[in-house]
Design a protein around this motif. Sequence first.
Motif, PDB file in Angstrom:
ATOM      1  N   ALA A 131       1.080  -1.365  -0.100  1.00 19.16           N
ATOM      2  CA  ALA A 131      -0.066  -0.347   0.048  1.00 19.16           C
ATOM      3  C   ALA A 131       0.906   1.087   0.208  1.00 19.16           C
ATOM      4  O   ALA A 131       0.514   1.953  -0.494  1.00 19.16           O
ATOM      5  N   ARG A 132       2.283   1.506   0.493  1.00 19.74           N
ATOM      6  CA  ARG A 132       2.529   1.956   0.565  1.00 19.74           C
ATOM      7  C   ARG A 132       4.035   2.511  -0.685  1.00 19.74           C
ATOM      8  O   ARG A 132       3.810   4.075  -0.781  1.00 19.74           O
ATOM      9  N   ALA A 133       3.909   1.343  -1.285  1.00 20.75           N
ATOM     10  CA  ALA A 133       4.342   1.504  -2.440  1.00 20.75           C
ATOM     11  C   ALA A 133       3.659   2.495  -3.760  1.00 20.75           C
ATOM     12  O   ALA A 133       3.946   2.867  -4.017  1.00 20.75           O
ATOM     13  N   GLN A 134       2.168   1.458  -3.422  1.00 23.90           N
ATOM     14  CA  GLN A 134       1.212   2.223  -4.098  1.00 23.90           C
ATOM     15  C   GLN A 134       1.313   3.661  -3.974  1.00 23.90           C
ATOM     16  O   GLN A 134       0.952   4.415  -5.481  1.00 23.90           O
ATOM     17  N   ARG A 135       0.685   4.296  -3.128  1.00 24.10           N
ATOM     18  CA  ARG A 135       0.910   5.394  -2.313  1.00 24.10           C
ATOM     19  C   ARG A 135       2.011   6.384  -3.054  1.00 24.10           C
ATOM     20  O   ARG A 135       1.479   7.622  -3.884  1.00 24.10           O
ATOM     21  N   ALA A 136       3.857   5.728  -3.932  1.00 18.63           N
ATOM     22  CA  ALA A 136       4.177   6.409  -3.938  1.00 18.63           C
ATOM     23  C   ALA A 136       3.888   6.754  -5.415  1.00 18.63           C
ATOM     24  O   ALA A 136       4.467   8.000  -6.411  1.00 18.63           O
ATOM     25  N   LEU A 137       3.865   5.903  -5.766  1.00 16.12           N
ATOM     26  CA  LEU A 137       3.311   6.216  -7.087  1.00 16.12           C
ATOM     27  C   LEU A 137       1.765   6.743  -7.906  1.00 16.12           C
ATOM     28  O   LEU A 137       2.339   6.912  -8.784  1.00 16.12           O
ATOM     29  N   ASP A 138       1.431   6.597  -6.756  1.00 14.65           N
ATOM     30  CA  ASP A 138       0.498   7.577  -7.318  1.00 14.65           C
ATOM     31  C   ASP A 138       0.876   8.872  -7.250  1.00 14.65           C
ATOM     32  O   ASP A 138       0.553   9.647  -8.005  1.00 14.65           O
ATOM     33  N   GLN A 139       1.120   9.218  -6.436  1.00  9.63           N
ATOM     34  CA  GLN A 139       0.973  10.741  -5.699  1.00  9.63           C
ATOM     35  C   GLN A 139       2.533  11.088  -6.040  1.00  9.63           C
ATOM     36  O   GLN A 139       2.971  12.777  -6.682  1.00  9.63           O
ATOM     37  N   ASN A 140       4.118  10.464  -6.778  1.00  8.74           N
ATOM     38  CA  ASN A 140       5.484  11.128  -7.533  1.00  8.74           C
ATOM     39  C   ASN A 140       5.499  10.483  -8.548  1.00  8.74           C
ATOM     40  O   ASN A 140       5.607   9.226  -9.607  1.00  8.74           O
ATOM     41  N   GLN A 141       4.848  11.481 -10.086  1.00  8.03           N
ATOM     42  CA  GLN A 141       5.336  11.120 -11.442  1.00  8.03           C
ATOM     43  C   GLN A 141       6.643  10.690 -12.125  1.00  8.03           C
ATOM     44  O   GLN A 141       6.234  10.022 -12.492  1.00  8.03           O
ATOM     45  N   VAL A 142       7.639  11.384 -10.789  1.00  2.00           N
ATOM     46  CA  VAL A 142       8.639  10.611 -11.456  1.00  2.00           C
ATOM     47  C   VAL A 142       9.019   9.051 -11.200  1.00  2.00           C
ATOM     48  O   VAL A 142       9.564   7.904 -11.738  1.00  2.00           O
ATOM     49  N   VAL A 143       8.783   8.768  -9.869  1.00  2.00           N
ATOM     50  CA  VAL A 143       8.920   7.940  -9.295  1.00  2.00           C
ATOM     51  C   VAL A 143       7.772   6.393 -10.128  1.00  2.00           C
ATOM     52  O   VAL A 143       8.382   5.282 -10.776  1.00  2.00           O
ATOM     53  N   CYS A 144       6.829   7.302 -10.684  1.00  2.00           N
ATOM     54  CA  CYS A 144       5.985   6.474 -11.969  1.00  2.00           C
ATOM     55  C   CYS A 144       6.668   5.606 -12.884  1.00  2.00           C
ATOM     56  O   CYS A 144       6.806   4.793 -13.224  1.00  2.00           O
ATOM     57  N   ILE A 145       7.074   7.024 -13.446  1.00  2.00           N
ATOM     58  CA  ILE A 145       7.851   6.517 -14.756  1.00  2.00           C
ATOM     59  C   ILE A 145       8.986   6.593 -14.814  1.00  2.00           C
ATOM     60  O   ILE A 145       9.430   5.329 -14.816  1.00  2.00           O
ATOM     61  N   VAL A 146      10.033   6.278 -13.307  1.00  2.00           N
ATOM     62  CA  VAL A 146      10.967   5.450 -13.615  1.00  2.00           C
ATOM     63  C   VAL A 146      10.821   4.176 -13.461  1.00  2.00           C
ATOM     64  O   VAL A 146      11.328   3.028 -13.724  1.00  2.00           O
ATOM     65  N   THR A 147       9.887   3.109 -12.075  1.00  2.00           N
ATOM     66  CA  THR A 147       9.313   2.108 -11.980  1.00  2.00           C
ATOM     67  C   THR A 147       9.197   1.744 -13.146  1.00  2.00           C
ATOM     68  O   THR A 147       9.300   0.980 -13.648  1.00  2.00           O
ATOM     69  N   ASN A 148       7.919   2.092 -13.766  1.00  2.00           N
ATOM     70  CA  ASN A 148       7.674   2.205 -15.337  1.00  2.00           C
ATOM     71  C   ASN A 148       8.592   1.490 -16.209  1.00  2.00           C
ATOM     72  O   ASN A 148       8.039   0.676 -16.900  1.00  2.00           O
TER      73      ASN A 148
END
Length: 230
Positions: A131-148
Amino acid sequence: MKRSGCGRSRSWKHNVDKELNREQFEQNLSHFNAELAKEVALFEQKLSIEKRSWSRIIHGEVQSALTAAVTRLQRAENLEPYQLEMVKQDLNRAKENLLNPPKLEANFNQNLAEITSTWRSICTIKTDISARAQRALDQNQVVCIVTNEIIKEAVSNAVRHGQAKTVSIKLDRIKDDILEIEICNDGFKPLRDQAPGLGSQMLDELTLTWNLTVKNNNTTLNATVPISKS
């Protein structure tokens, strides 16, 4: 004798204080180095994303618009007013993309669904996201793009170089400012054959740390991604 004992006591206390100060200094230095490494990783992360974004813009929209303008000019011996207007529109489109590049936006769950769909019937992709990782992915565009980007690269290489049939993705966030990524696949290629194709330069730019291991015929990528406070 009392003065001698008092002197030894002061000397012992001085040595203890000195040792404590040294330990405190080492702890502070270690903490500072860790924070500095994180800031450097965040800077390289954002720089890499911006470079990729500009590369897509220049070699995509801008190049396309300029090519269209040049083609119109080359094909017409005498430009009609409407053709000249179309050339102007092409140039304006290129200019607009350079002056106002599109904002980086990503939806992690949507991107993950696209990756899963791409490799359907070839490779099964399993996910375990806290759940904590999902919140970071939802709230931080850079983290979302990098992880993807990391997941896309890892899955692609697992299938192409290791003939993997299953890829398990685990995302966690034990620390507030660190996203932990574990991507394990059942590819059977040895590590020496897989490492060059894993996009090591990309991983160096996008992560704080990463390593690749092979054990029991499974290949596992572990990476940590820094999360900016803003």
